[in-house]
Design a protein around this motif. Structure first.
Motif, mmCIF file in Angstrom:
data_model
loop_
_atom_site.group_PDB
_atom_site.id
_atom_site.type_symbol
_atom_site.label_atom_id
_atom_site.label_comp_id
_atom_site.label_asym_id
_atom_site.label_seq_id
_atom_site.Cartn_x
_atom_site.Cartn_y
_atom_site.Cartn_z
ATOM 1 N N TRP A 99 -13.350 4.778 9.537
ATOM 2 C CA TRP A 99 -14.788 4.374 9.341
ATOM 3 C C TRP A 99 -15.230 2.979 9.801
ATOM 4 N N PRO A 100 -15.667 2.830 11.214
ATOM 5 C CA PRO A 100 -16.176 1.357 11.738
ATOM 6 C C PRO A 100 -16.854 0.670 10.586
ATOM 7 N N SER A 101 -17.967 1.047 9.987
ATOM 8 C CA SER A 101 -18.592 0.443 9.219
ATOM 9 C C SER A 101 -17.722 -0.266 7.855
ATOM 10 N N VAL A 102 -16.779 0.374 7.601
ATOM 11 C CA VAL A 102 -15.627 -0.501 6.651
ATOM 12 C C VAL A 102 -14.891 -1.287 7.182
ATOM 13 N N PRO A 110 -21.190 0.032 2.743
ATOM 14 C CA PRO A 110 -21.318 0.181 4.140
ATOM 15 C C PRO A 110 -21.713 1.564 4.740
ATOM 16 N N PHE A 111 -21.745 2.579 3.955
ATOM 17 C CA PHE A 111 -22.395 3.824 4.398
ATOM 18 C C PHE A 111 -23.762 3.986 4.004
ATOM 19 N N SER A 112 -24.228 3.770 2.898
ATOM 20 C CA SER A 112 -25.826 3.744 2.559
ATOM 21 C C SER A 112 -26.460 2.709 2.451
ATOM 22 N N GLY A 113 -25.932 1.441 2.543
ATOM 23 C CA GLY A 113 -26.787 0.401 2.090
ATOM 24 C C GLY A 113 -27.295 0.083 0.641
ATOM 25 N N GLN A 114 -26.853 1.150 -0.337
ATOM 26 C CA GLN A 114 -27.234 1.066 -1.660
ATOM 27 C C GLN A 114 -26.301 -0.004 -2.249
ATOM 28 N N PRO A 115 -26.714 -0.445 -3.501
ATOM 29 C CA PRO A 115 -26.041 -1.620 -4.098
ATOM 30 C C PRO A 115 -24.338 -0.896 -4.645
ATOM 31 N N VAL A 116 -23.395 -1.969 -4.658
ATOM 32 C CA VAL A 116 -22.160 -1.560 -4.744
ATOM 33 C C VAL A 116 -21.851 -1.329 -6.190
ATOM 34 N N GLY A 150 -16.955 -2.967 -1.793
ATOM 35 C CA GLY A 150 -17.664 -2.455 -2.537
ATOM 36 C C GLY A 150 -18.321 -1.081 -1.768
ATOM 37 N N PHE A 151 -18.664 -0.157 -2.643
ATOM 38 C CA PHE A 151 -19.207 1.246 -2.234
ATOM 39 C C PHE A 151 -20.195 1.789 -3.078
ATOM 40 N N CYS A 152 -20.895 2.759 -2.878
ATOM 41 C CA CYS A 152 -22.280 2.919 -3.965
ATOM 42 C C CYS A 152 -21.875 4.107 -4.654
ATOM 43 N N ASN A 153 -20.574 4.921 -4.208
ATOM 44 C CA ASN A 153 -19.904 6.151 -5.051
ATOM 45 C C ASN A 153 -18.659 6.229 -4.863
ATOM 46 N N PRO A 154 -17.921 7.071 -5.562
ATOM 47 C CA PRO A 154 -16.347 7.226 -5.628
ATOM 48 C C PRO A 154 -16.090 7.834 -4.364
ATOM 49 N N THR A 155 -16.824 9.001 -3.622
ATOM 50 C CA THR A 155 -16.588 9.544 -2.553
ATOM 51 C C THR A 155 -16.462 8.604 -1.559
ATOM 52 N N CYS A 156 -17.397 7.908 -1.109
ATOM 53 C CA CYS A 156 -17.610 6.940 -0.141
ATOM 54 C C CYS A 156 -16.108 5.936 -0.004
ATOM 55 N N ARG A 157 -15.982 5.486 -1.378
ATOM 56 C CA ARG A 157 -14.835 4.598 -1.554
ATOM 57 C C ARG A 157 -13.543 5.342 -1.106
ATOM 58 N N ASP A 158 -13.191 6.674 -1.823
ATOM 59 C CA ASP A 158 -11.966 7.276 -1.501
ATOM 60 C C ASP A 158 -12.033 7.734 -0.112
ATOM 61 N N LYS A 159 -12.832 7.982 0.544
ATOM 62 C CA LYS A 159 -12.843 8.170 2.051
ATOM 63 C C LYS A 159 -12.375 7.365 2.605
ATOM 64 N N SER A 160 -12.794 5.918 2.251
ATOM 65 C CA SER A 160 -12.211 4.851 3.132
ATOM 66 C C SER A 160 -10.737 4.394 2.403
ATOM 67 N N VAL A 161 -10.595 4.737 1.363
ATOM 68 C CA VAL A 161 -9.145 4.379 1.116
ATOM 69 C C VAL A 161 -8.022 5.241 1.622
ATOM 70 N N ASN A 162 -8.445 6.636 2.065
ATOM 71 C CA ASN A 162 -7.734 7.573 2.542
ATOM 72 C C ASN A 162 -7.529 7.155 4.091
ATOM 73 N N ASP A 163 -8.518 6.412 4.694
ATOM 74 C CA ASP A 163 -7.976 6.114 5.981
ATOM 75 C C ASP A 163 -9.244 5.199 6.615
ATOM 76 N N ALA A 164 -9.051 3.977 6.133
ATOM 77 C CA ALA A 164 -10.204 3.012 6.513
ATOM 78 C C ALA A 164 -10.508 2.810 7.729
#
Ligand SMILES: N[C@@H](CCC(=O)N[C@@H](CS)C(=O)NCC(=O)O)C(=O)O
Length: 296
Positions: free
Chosen positions: A287-290, A252-258, A270-284
């Motif tokens: 992030w509007p795109s999540v 949802p952030f980069s448009g790259q494969p999950v 799904g996310f394209c890297n652990p940072t985008c995953r973790d920031k979303s886990v911390n407070d979904a």
């Protein structure tokens, strides 16, 4: 709006760096284009590291580099630079009286509140329980309330922010709200309402969601007090998972494969890297795109 390369903003330690937060909010909350870079606040070589990025003589964060290659190392100067560079973005209040008052409040924040700043360093991890404000800290809080009350007399817009609508003044006072929150400071109803509004601001929630990913060798401002939960809005239940079928193919952030998965409020995303995953886990909800991917 000028085209080409965006400004570059060098910040550090989102958990603790109140001045970095101010600089970042100036871009984030007015939708100004920026490329953010992280530097190491506690490595003991900040000035050298900044010089290595071509930012000398800057020695503190944040530091800004303009698209033209000019460097600025003070948030007050950044505020004026950005207000001039992006005149349509409304960084200062439009009303002349409110604008004057906003400049006053921003300058007084930049130069003052020493007792509050030193006794209650910004930290976004917890709310310390039983913190006792000294007389000088209480005096800073009383001054804060006095300035906010004055701002109310100078503004024409209604709203939760110092001058009704969000302005540069709120970028400068946001870390003060975080100090009130982090130490459970007793404040006036006006300041308590401001702190609640700030804790719920999506940009503040995004900053903290990123801050919670950071790790530090030690807590530079640890207090010998019990720690309660952070007083902001409770995040949705979420955790990183290693297996599952995500609802999305593209991050949802980069448009790259999950490649990295999280279960957020019952939905696998799904996310394209652990940072985008973790920031979303911390407070979904930050992030509007999540949130757009999560069945409600
Ligand atoms: N007056 C500066 C203050 C910046 C500042 O104090 N930044 C802190 C981090 S919040 C810093 O870089 N500290 C590193 C040090 O003191 O070596 C501004 O407005 O930007």
């Amino acid at each position: 709006m000028p085209q080409g390369h965006p400004h570059a903003l060098f910040i550090a330690a989102r958990t603790y760096s109140s001045w970095s937060l101010r600089g970042w909010l100036m871009f984030e909350t007015f939708g100004l284009p920026v490329k953010t870079h992280m530097v190491d606040l506690y490595g003991g070589n900040l000035a050298e590291e900044l010089a290595g990025h071509g930012l000398a003589p800057a020695r503190l964060v944040p530091v800004l580099r303009s698209p033209e290659g000019h460097v600025l190392g003070e948030t007050l100067a950044m505020a004026e630079h950005l207000a001039g560079y992006f005149p349509e973005a409304g960084l200062w209040p439009a009303d002349p009286g409110a604008r004057m008052a906003a400049r006053w409040l921003v300058s007084e924040m930049h130069a003052g509140f020493a007792a509050l700043r030193s006794a209650c360093p910004m930290q976004l991890l917890c709310q310390y329980q039983g913190f006792e404000a000294s007389d000088t800290v209480a005096a800073d809080l009383a001054r804060l309330d006095q300035l906010f009350a004055y701002a109310e007399t100078q503004r024409s817009a209604e709203g939760p922010w110092i001058f009704g609508d969000w302005s540069l003044a709120d970028c400068f006072y946001a870390p003060v709200a975080m100090r009130i929150a982090g130490y459970g400071l007793t404040v006036s109803p006006r300041l308590a309402a401001y702190t609640r509004a700030m804790l719920a601001h999506p940009a503040i929630r995004r900053w903290r969601a990123l801050a919670l990913i950071e790790t530090f060798a030690h807590d530079p401002y640890a207090m010998d007090l019990p720690r309660g939960p952070w007083p902001g809005p409770a995040p949705l239940p979420a955790r990183a998972v290693s297996q599952g079928t995500p609802v999305n193919d593209a991050c949802p952030f980069s448009g790259q494969p999950v490649t990295d998965l999280a279960e957020i409020d019952g939905t696998t995303v799904g996310f394209c890297n652990p940072t985008c995953r973790d920031k979303s886990v911390n407070d979904a909800e930050a992030w509007p795109s999540v949130m757009a991917l999560i069945a409600r």
